[in-house]
Every structure is written in structure tokens, then in C-alpha cells.
Design a protein around this motif. Structure first.
Motif, PDB file in Angstrom:
ATOM      1  N   UNK A   1      61.424  65.647  40.786  1.00 36.51           N
ATOM      2  CA  UNK A   1      61.996  64.447  40.163  1.00 36.51           C
ATOM      3  C   UNK A   1      62.720  63.616  41.225  1.00 36.51           C
ATOM      4  N   UNK A   2      62.205  62.432  41.581  1.00 31.39           N
ATOM      5  CA  UNK A   2      62.850  61.620  42.618  1.00 31.39           C
ATOM      6  C   UNK A   2      64.306  61.263  42.305  1.00 31.39           C
TER       7      UNK A   2
ATOM      8  N   UNK B   1      75.067  64.325  51.009  1.00 31.19           N
ATOM      9  CA  UNK B   1      73.831  64.056  51.749  1.00 31.19           C
ATOM     10  C   UNK B   1      73.108  65.342  52.154  1.00 31.19           C
ATOM     11  N   UNK B   2      71.808  65.339  51.955  1.00 30.02           N
ATOM     12  CA  UNK B   2      70.990  66.479  52.338  1.00 30.02           C
ATOM     13  C   UNK B   2      70.567  67.356  51.179  1.00 30.02           C
ATOM     14  N   UNK B   3      71.341  67.361  50.076  1.00 30.90           N
ATOM     15  CA  UNK B   3      71.005  68.223  48.941  1.00 30.90           C
ATOM     16  C   UNK B   3      69.680  67.809  48.300  1.00 30.90           C
ATOM     17  N   UNK B   4      69.452  66.504  48.207  1.00 33.24           N
ATOM     18  CA  UNK B   4      68.199  66.022  47.626  1.00 33.24           C
ATOM     19  C   UNK B   4      67.001  66.398  48.476  1.00 33.24           C
ATOM     20  N   UNK B   5      67.169  66.372  49.802  1.00 32.12           N
ATOM     21  CA  UNK B   5      66.077  66.752  50.694  1.00 32.12           C
ATOM     22  C   UNK B   5      65.764  68.247  50.556  1.00 32.12           C
ATOM     23  N   UNK B   6      66.810  69.065  50.428  1.00 27.80           N
ATOM     24  CA  UNK B   6      66.599  70.503  50.243  1.00 27.80           C
ATOM     25  C   UNK B   6      65.846  70.760  48.944  1.00 27.80           C
TER      26      UNK B   6
ATOM     27  N   UNK C   1      67.864  56.941  49.772  1.00 33.88           N
ATOM     28  CA  UNK C   1      66.487  56.445  49.749  1.00 33.88           C
ATOM     29  C   UNK C   1      65.512  57.509  50.246  1.00 33.88           C
ATOM     30  N   UNK C   2      65.931  58.224  51.270  1.00 36.78           N
ATOM     31  CA  UNK C   2      65.065  59.258  51.825  1.00 36.78           C
ATOM     32  C   UNK C   2      64.838  60.396  50.831  1.00 36.78           C
ATOM     33  N   UNK C   3      65.897  60.764  50.093  1.00 34.88           N
ATOM     34  CA  UNK C   3      65.762  61.824  49.092  1.00 34.88           C
ATOM     35  C   UNK C   3      64.758  61.413  48.016  1.00 34.88           C
ATOM     36  N   UNK C   4      64.826  60.155  47.598  1.00 35.93           N
ATOM     37  CA  UNK C   4      63.876  59.653  46.590  1.00 35.93           C
ATOM     38  C   UNK C   4      62.440  59.754  47.101  1.00 35.93           C
ATOM     39  N   UNK C   5      62.221  59.273  48.325  1.00 39.53           N
ATOM     40  CA  UNK C   5      60.866  59.288  48.883  1.00 39.53           C
ATOM     41  C   UNK C   5      60.381  60.695  49.170  1.00 39.53           C
TER      42      UNK C   5
END
Length: 357
Positions: free
Chosen positions: A4-5, A16-21, A73-77
Motif C-alpha cells: 500500500x503506497x 523516515x525510512x520506515x516506509x522503505x523498510x 515521496x520515495x516511500x510512496x514510489x
């Protein structure tokens, strides 16, 4: 597995970083966490410490904000890149519950407005405003609950990710409480910002009742936990007992000129410490003379009308604008326990930003 973006965005907004993980980019996520913490600690040190460069410190805070925005933005993408076209098409067919949760953190009630729950959105706005006046910690919990309800009230819940809603709500509450607690800790034990309300410290510090025209400074509260105040330090202190009797309640800002146990007297417009003239040309204008004529109110006899010996754990503090400063010449010394901190740096106006001496 589909991601889920907007769930990734919620996580990266919290830190920051949690979405990327969550999206599977663990190395990038852990790197962002490290960078964020390192930038924050370094910026605080540069801004608060006597040796640090405040301009670089504020620059790092701006960089930290830019990293935070880019990270969202990076986490979304990162999450979107993991999804199949079919899942993306399904996701766009209805109101996204994770977007509603994200919007609820950005602005009061907007997440509920997005999903069409207007009455609850208005209620959320009122609730946040009321809770803000009750406790500084309560709004963090209210935000978490409102964000969670934005997800619950959404018309569509995708089953594979719904268990994240409660986790994110808890993280929102924890991060909010930590932010408030950190701000309280910094202000109470490390440093605080103040503006100069009078001209008693001219020309070193520009003061005026209009705070938008006055110098704004950082008061270091940590410095004196490890060392005693020194001659020449500019200090902020609570009103002494003598000043309180005169009705003063706000803190004073003056420069230390006399230390515990020293003999102080005024002669020929100068301060003498242990019978030696104190060199003050570094911070006093050439037309400034240290006299007791400024003591026109308060005590019948000014404190420095005759030579005095400063008591233990006490300090004599005078203003740099000796011709117009109601200071220790008139009302006496400052006990050590009343010193709030040392004025170390100026952060406004921007053309005068830097270390204060």
C-alpha cells in the motif's frame, strides 16, 4: 506481495525510512534512519554548543526537512513499484483508507472530509482545539485516535493491510508524545530561545518591546551544570528577592562582572575588582561610564554606593548599556540558583546571527 503506497507514506511520515523498510527496501530504509538521527544530533550540537556554528546547524535542520519530504515521496514510489497493474487499478477505484489516515495527520479533520464524514471532521477540529488547551500531551493521543478512525470510517478496507491501522495509530501517538517530551526536555534542561525586551544590553544585544525587531538569542542551560559562571558571561536569571519585592517577575539578561568573594567598588566611572580596574572596552562603548546615578528607584542606598564583597555562590551582573541599565549596582547580586543559563548565540536577525561575546 502488493504494498500500500499510502501506508508506506504513513510510516515514513512518522519516521523516515520506515516506509522503505515496509516496501522491501531495507538497506535504504535503515540508511535513512541513520542519516536522520545523525543530522538531528549534529544540528542540535551545532546550534546549542558554544563551539558549534549556528548557521551550519540551521542549514542541517533545513537539510533534515528536505530529506523528510523526499523520503515521503520515495516511500510512496517504493511501495507502488512492487504492485501489479491489477492491484493499482483496484486501489484507484475507491477512497484510499491509508490516504485518509495520512491526511488526518496533516490537517485537522481533513482525512474525514476526504472520505465524506464531514460532521466527524468538524468534531475532530473542535476536539483538537479543546484538547490543546487542556494538556500539551493530549493532542498527540487525539491525533492518533482521529487518524485511526479515518481508516475505520473509510468505505473500503483491504484485508491484507488492515492490521497495520492500529499499529500506525500507536506509532502516531508514540511519536507525538516523544516530540512533545523532547521539546519539553530541551527547553527545561538544555536550551531555550528568548528575545531581548529592553536596551539594557546595547550595543551587544539589541532590545525593544517589539519582539520582531529585537534580537533573539539561545540560552544554554547545560553549560553551568558542568562549570561555574565566568566573568564576562551574559546570563539570564530569575528576579532576585529584592527585585521581586519591587514587582519584577520576568527574567533579566545581564553580564557577569563580579565573582564570589571578590571586592567590588566603583571609582571614576569604572568597575574595580580587588582594587584593580576591570578592562571592559571589549563590550562597553567609549561613552559608557559605570555610575550609580541610574539607581533612581528601589533601594534608598544603591548596592554599590560603597565597596562590597560578593557573597559565596553569588555574582554581580551589570548591563552593557551602563547609562541605561537597572542592574546589580542598584539591587545587589544574583544567587547561583537563580541563574537560568548562559546567552551563547543569536539566531535573529539573520544578518547578526552567530556567537555572542
Amino acid at each position: 506481495m502488493s504494498k500500500e503506497p499510502w501506508l508506506a507514506v504513513n510510516l515514513s511520515k512518522i519516521f523516515p525510512g520506515l516506509g522503505q523498510i515496509y516496501s522491501g527496501k531495507k538497506v535504504q530504509g535503515y540508511s535513512l534512519i541513520f542519516i536522520d538521527i545523525a543530522l538531528y544530533i549534529t544540528a542540535l550540537w551545532l546550534i546549542l554548543s558554544s563551539e558549534g556554528n549556528i548557521i551550519i546547524g540551521f542549514g542541517l535542520l533545513v537539510s533534515l526537512f528536505c530529506v523528510w519530504v523526499w523520503n515521503i515521496f520515495d516511500a510512496y514510489n517504493a511501495a507502488k513499484s512492487r504492485n501489479t497493474p491489477e492491484f493499482e487499478e483496484l486501489r484507484r477505484q475507491s477512497k484510499d483508507p491509508w490516504l485518509a489516515m495520512f491526511l488526518s495527520q496533516l490537517f485537522l479533520g481533513i482525512g474525514h472530509f476526504y472520505i465524506g464524514k464531514w460532521l466527524f471532521g468538524i468534531f475532530a477540529v473542535i476536539l483538537i482545539i479543546v484538547s490543546s488547551g487542556i494538556s500539551r500531551f493530549l493532542p498527540a493521543i487525539i491525533y492518533a485516535v482521529i487518524s485511526y478512525l479515518a481508516y475505520v470510517f473509510s468505505p473500503v478496507h483491504r484485508q491484507r493491510s488492515k492490521n497495520w491501522a492500529l499499529i500506525i495509530a500507536i506509532l502516531i501517538a508514540i511519536s507525538g508524545l516523544l516530540a512533545v517530551g523532547t521539546a519539553f526536555f530541551l527547553r527545561t534542561y538544555l536550551a531555550e530561545a528568548r528575545w531581548i525586551p529592553s536596551g539594557a544590553m546595547e550595543p551587544t544585544l539589541h532590545g525593544t518591546p517589539n519582539q520582531w525587531e529585537a534580537d533573539k538569542v539561545i540560552v544554554n542551560k547545560l553549560n553551568y551544570r558542568f562549570q561555574n559562571p565566568q566573568r564576562g558571561d551574559i546570563i539570564v536569571f530569575a528576579p532576585t528577592e529584592a527585585l521581586q519585592k519591587e514587582g519584577y517577575q520576568d527574567a533579566f539578561i545581564k553580564r557577569i562582572v563580579g565573582l564570589p568573594g571578590e571586592k567590588v567598588e566603583l571609582k571614576n566611572g569604572q568597575v574595580y575588582i580587588n582594587n584593580q580596574a576591570l578592562p571592559e572596552n571589549k563590550y562597553l562603548s567609549s561613552n559608557q561610564r559605570t555610575l550609580i546615578d541610574v539607581c533612581t528607584s528601589g533601594f534608598e542606598q544603591p548596592y554599590l554606593a560603597k565597596p562590597v564583597t560578593i557573597p559565596p555562590a553569588s555574582y554581580l551582573a551589570l548591563g552593557d548599556n551602563r547609562n541605561s541599565s537597572y542592574d546589580g549596582r542598584c539591587w545587589g547580586v544574583v544567587p547561583r540558583e537563580l541563574i537560568i543559563g548562559k546567552v551563547s548565540k543569536r539566531f535573529f536577525p539573520f544578518n547578526r546571527i552567530g556567537i555572542i561575546e
